[in-house]
Scaffold this active site. Structure first.
Site, PDB file in Angstrom:
ATOM      1  N   ASP A   1       0.855  -1.388   0.028  1.00  0.00           N
ATOM      2  CA  ASP A   1      -0.040   0.026  -0.024  1.00  0.00           C
ATOM      3  C   ASP A   1       0.739   1.324   0.074  1.00  0.00           C
ATOM      4  O   ASP A   1       1.814   1.241   0.748  1.00  0.00           O
ATOM      5  CB  ASP A   1      -0.892   0.119   1.180  1.00  0.00           C
TER       6      ASP A   1
ATOM      7  N   ASN B   1       1.328   7.161  -9.896  1.00  0.00           N
ATOM      8  CA  ASN B   1       0.104   6.706 -10.527  1.00  0.00           C
ATOM      9  C   ASN B   1      -1.080   5.983  -9.643  1.00  0.00           C
ATOM     10  O   ASN B   1      -2.125   6.335  -9.933  1.00  0.00           O
ATOM     11  CB  ASN B   1       0.158   5.976 -11.669  1.00  0.00           C
TER      12      ASN B   1
ATOM     13  N   TYR C   1     -12.383  13.635  -4.485  1.00  0.00           N
ATOM     14  CA  TYR C   1     -11.249  13.261  -5.450  1.00  0.00           C
ATOM     15  C   TYR C   1     -10.867  14.191  -6.366  1.00  0.00           C
ATOM     16  O   TYR C   1      -9.638  14.545  -6.501  1.00  0.00           O
ATOM     17  CB  TYR C   1     -12.183  12.210  -6.685  1.00  0.00           C
TER      18      TYR C   1
ATOM     19  N   LYS D   1      -6.711  15.796  -6.952  1.00  0.00           N
ATOM     20  CA  LYS D   1      -5.946  15.953  -8.394  1.00  0.00           C
ATOM     21  C   LYS D   1      -5.861  17.336  -8.460  1.00  0.00           C
ATOM     22  O   LYS D   1      -4.593  17.596  -9.120  1.00  0.00           O
ATOM     23  CB  LYS D   1      -7.194  15.504  -9.216  1.00  0.00           C
TER      24      LYS D   1
ATOM     25  N   THR E   1     -10.563   2.104 -17.708  1.00  0.00           N
ATOM     26  CA  THR E   1      -9.935   1.613 -16.635  1.00  0.00           C
ATOM     27  C   THR E   1     -11.044   1.024 -15.673  1.00  0.00           C
ATOM     28  O   THR E   1     -11.928   1.331 -15.720  1.00  0.00           O
ATOM     29  CB  THR E   1      -8.860   2.325 -15.863  1.00  0.00           C
TER      30      THR E   1
END
Length: 214
Positions: free
Chosen positions: A64, A91, A157, A161, A192
């Site tokens: 992790d 990533n 989220y 970013k 993905t």
């Protein structure tokens, strides 16, 4: 002008699927050896097979990204196996679909730990090592299109970013004098497992099926 990348070494987190796996295979085809990080041994081994089929070597590191010492372990693996580390691609990350007013603090802190703090720690440590070694390397984070324009339910989220994006902008200026390039990558639409994972983390089994970034 295209650069000859043959023999260079890249570290990629979250390399067992999606953008990380595709990047690993593309890098192998371009001549780089790869340190692959992920949490699923079987999936990571399949990516390593693809790297080998492209004629390059792969070193696997399981774990992790928030585990203390994992960033150093990744860079140590590159140096021990290949004697160098030229590129680092932070990533690893996941999505979370929830209105901000219903999101509990633990979930907010967790997504920042994975998407932002772990990525920043890895790039900062890599930068210090590159400076010490006189390496003119390249550091990258997988941000997202929502770093610039968020969407309903994606506040947490998107915030991670956007933070990645601005850290990379600052590091690009900080490290220019050392010959180290820094980039943030902003995917828009990719196929993905992102939304399946986001649905799992959000407790929403019927989340949308279109990916908007890494």
């Amino acid at each position: 002008m295209a650069r000859d990348l043959t023999g260079r070494v890249i570290v990629i987190t979250g390399a067992s699927s999606g953008i990380g796996a595709a990047t690993a295979l593309a890098c192998a085809r371009a001549g780089l050896d790869v340190v692959l990080h992920g949490r699923q041994a079987d999936a990571l081994a399949r990516v390593a097979d693809g790297v080998h089929q492209a004629g390059r070597a792969a070193e696997l590191v399981l774990g992790d990204v928030t585990t203390p010492g994992l960033s150093a372990q990744l860079l140590d693996a590159a140096e021990a196996r290949f004697g160098r580390c030229d590129v680092v691609f932070a990533n690893a990350g996941y999505g979370l679909h929830s209105p901000m007013h219903t999101l509990d603090e633990a979930a907010l802190r967790r997504i920042f730990e994975v998407n932002f703090f772990a990525a920043t720690e890895l790039l900062a440590l890599a930068a210090r090592r590159m400076i010490a070694a006189g390496c003119r390397g390249h550091l990258l984070m997988c941000s997202s299109a929502v770093a610039r324009l968020t969407l309903p339910g994606l506040g947490a989220y998107s915030a991670t970013k956007a933070a990645q994006h601005h850290v990379c902008r600052a590091m690009r200026m900080d490290l220019r004098g050392h010959g180290i390039a820094v980039s943030s990558v902003h995917p828009i639409g990719t196929r993905t497992p992102f939304f399946a994972r986001a649905a799992e983390m959000s407790g929403q089994p019927h989340a949308a099926a279109t990916d908007i970034g890494g």
